[in-house]
Motif scaffolding. Structure first.
Motif, PDB file in Angstrom:
ATOM      1  N   ASN A   1       9.481   1.949 -23.272  1.00 45.79           N
ATOM      2  CA  ASN A   1       8.030   1.979 -23.368  1.00 45.79           C
ATOM      3  C   ASN A   1       7.407   0.589 -23.265  1.00 45.79           C
ATOM      4  O   ASN A   1       6.344   0.338 -23.818  1.00 45.79           O
ATOM      5  CB  ASN A   1       7.619   2.645 -24.689  1.00 45.79           C
ATOM      6  N   SER A   2       8.068  -0.319 -22.565  1.00 47.21           N
ATOM      7  CA  SER A   2       7.602  -1.705 -22.501  1.00 47.21           C
ATOM      8  C   SER A   2       6.273  -1.849 -21.775  1.00 47.21           C
ATOM      9  O   SER A   2       5.607  -2.870 -21.921  1.00 47.21           O
ATOM     10  CB  SER A   2       8.655  -2.589 -21.839  1.00 47.21           C
ATOM     11  N   LEU A   3       5.873  -0.870 -20.979  1.00 45.06           N
ATOM     12  CA  LEU A   3       4.601  -0.933 -20.262  1.00 45.06           C
ATOM     13  C   LEU A   3       3.595   0.095 -20.768  1.00 45.06           C
ATOM     14  O   LEU A   3       2.620   0.420 -20.078  1.00 45.06           O
ATOM     15  CB  LEU A   3       4.832  -0.748 -18.757  1.00 45.06           C
ATOM     16  N   THR A   4       3.793   0.589 -21.953  1.00 49.04           N
ATOM     17  CA  THR A   4       2.873   1.557 -22.540  1.00 49.04           C
ATOM     18  C   THR A   4       1.460   0.986 -22.570  1.00 49.04           C
ATOM     19  O   THR A   4       1.252  -0.174 -22.930  1.00 49.04           O
ATOM     20  CB  THR A   4       3.323   1.922 -23.963  1.00 49.04           C
ATOM     21  N   ASP A   5       0.494   1.809 -22.188  1.00 54.04           N
ATOM     22  CA  ASP A   5      -0.929   1.453 -22.135  1.00 54.04           C
ATOM     23  C   ASP A   5      -1.287   0.540 -20.975  1.00 54.04           C
ATOM     24  O   ASP A   5      -2.446   0.143 -20.849  1.00 54.04           O
ATOM     25  CB  ASP A   5      -1.412   0.815 -23.450  1.00 54.04           C
ATOM     26  N   ARG A   6      -0.350   0.211 -20.128  1.00 53.54           N
ATOM     27  CA  ARG A   6      -0.659  -0.580 -18.928  1.00 53.54           C
ATOM     28  C   ARG A   6      -0.979   0.376 -17.763  1.00 53.54           C
ATOM     29  O   ARG A   6      -0.381   1.450 -17.641  1.00 53.54           O
ATOM     30  CB  ARG A   6       0.507  -1.487 -18.535  1.00 53.54           C
ATOM     31  N   VAL A   7      -1.883  -0.057 -16.917  1.00 52.43           N
ATOM     32  CA  VAL A   7      -2.239   0.696 -15.708  1.00 52.43           C
ATOM     33  C   VAL A   7      -1.872  -0.152 -14.501  1.00 52.43           C
ATOM     34  O   VAL A   7      -2.308  -1.313 -14.398  1.00 52.43           O
ATOM     35  CB  VAL A   7      -3.739   1.042 -15.682  1.00 52.43           C
ATOM     36  N   VAL A   8      -1.086   0.413 -13.609  1.00 54.82           N
ATOM     37  CA  VAL A   8      -0.554  -0.339 -12.471  1.00 54.82           C
ATOM     38  C   VAL A   8      -0.855   0.401 -11.173  1.00 54.82           C
ATOM     39  O   VAL A   8      -0.615   1.610 -11.067  1.00 54.82           O
ATOM     40  CB  VAL A   8       0.970  -0.535 -12.598  1.00 54.82           C
ATOM     41  N   ILE A   9      -1.357  -0.322 -10.188  1.00 52.62           N
ATOM     42  CA  ILE A   9      -1.478   0.194  -8.819  1.00 52.62           C
ATOM     43  C   ILE A   9      -0.229  -0.189  -8.051  1.00 52.62           C
ATOM     44  O   ILE A   9       0.184  -1.355  -8.063  1.00 52.62           O
ATOM     45  CB  ILE A   9      -2.714  -0.387  -8.114  1.00 52.62           C
ATOM     46  N   VAL A  10       0.386   0.775  -7.378  1.00 53.45           N
ATOM     47  CA  VAL A  10       1.520   0.520  -6.482  1.00 53.45           C
ATOM     48  C   VAL A  10       1.094   0.946  -5.089  1.00 53.45           C
ATOM     49  O   VAL A  10       0.896   2.144  -4.830  1.00 53.45           O
ATOM     50  CB  VAL A  10       2.784   1.276  -6.916  1.00 53.45           C
TER      51      VAL A  10
END
Length: 258
Positions: free
Chosen positions: A4-13
């Motif tokens: 869960n290291s990127l929990t609450d992050r929003v990423v565009i790929v």
């Protein structure tokens, strides 16, 4: 790295139109690490290439992920990068990171074959769209949030000559050289900028002879895989990499085109 290291992050790929390719592998890995993912694609481009389009790819990929949306946009259009950021914000409220994986490749032009039209289109997609995406991303970024990240993609042109692919390597070399300047500009805001060279990657485009030749030349005796690239990208987006910026990193097993 924590699940869960990127929990609450929003990423565009960007460039995640084919389920067997790098963009999809990155989206899966980031979602597994807790991120919400905006999956970008432009299937008409793939349909023109020898590998063909994965018609159900983006929707099927989104269905695999816990929190994801799909946006189809032609990044050769000048207003498309800002529109992509706007669509992501409409879906999730903010954008913490962009993985600019999209590319125009596959149109091989040597010096004798070179055309202004192909140069303009390749630079529009690979270089201009990436810079405008960086601009729109930075403009909306909340600097009080952790995890500001921009990941660019280059190719292997700095390892060896690629004389048959001049529009592609010129546009990718530009991103390579832009990385440090963007990094210096954005690090005061807590946004890191790094560039990934995924090496010769097994995404279904190569014929049997090409596959065999690259396997022989690679010191690790295999091709890079989308999962190899996804692991590196996930680490660069994690808090563990918050002091890594301005770097171009090859995930290629020591590959050199000699």
């Amino acid at each position: 790295m924590s699940k869960n290291s990127l929990t609450d992050r929003v990423v565009i790929v960007t460039g995640a139109s084919r389920r067997i390719a790098i963009g999809a592998a990155v989206a899966r890995r980031l979602a597994a690490d807790g991120a919400a993912v905006v999956v970008h694609s432009w299937a008409p481009y793939d349909a023109e290439q020898r590998w063909g389009a994965d018609d159900e790819g983006p929707e099927a990929l989104v269905a695999e992920l816990d929190r994801a949306v799909h946006v189809s946009l032609d990044l050769s259009a000048p207003d498309a990068p800002a529109a992509l950021i706007d669509r992501a914000r409409a879906a999730f409220g903010h954008v913490d990171a962009v993985v600019a994986n999209h590319t125009r490749s596959g149109t091989r032009q040597s010096l004798e074959e070179l055309t202004a039209a192909e140069l303009d289109l390749t630079f529009a997609v690979n270089t201009r769209a990436t810079l405008l995406l960086a601009q729109a991303f930075a403009a909306q970024h909340d600097d009080t949030r952790p995890g500001g990240r921009l990941v660019l993609f280059t190719s292997g042109q700095y390892h060896g000559a690629m004389p048959a692919e001049l529009p592609y390597i010129a546009s990718k070399a530009a991103l390579h050289q832009l990385t440090r300047s963007l990094a210096v500009h954005l690090i005061p805001r807590g946004i890191t900028v790094n560039c990934v060279n995924p090496g010769p990657n097994d995404t279904g485009w190569a014929d049997a002879d090409t596959r065999a030749a690259i396997t022989r030349l690679n010191p690790g005796a295999r091709w890079s895989t989308p999962a190899d690239t996804a692991r590196l990208v996930a680490w660069l987006l994690s808090d563990e990499a918050d002091w890594i910026t301005g770097q171009t990193i090859a995930s290629d097993g020591g590959w050199s085109s000699r």
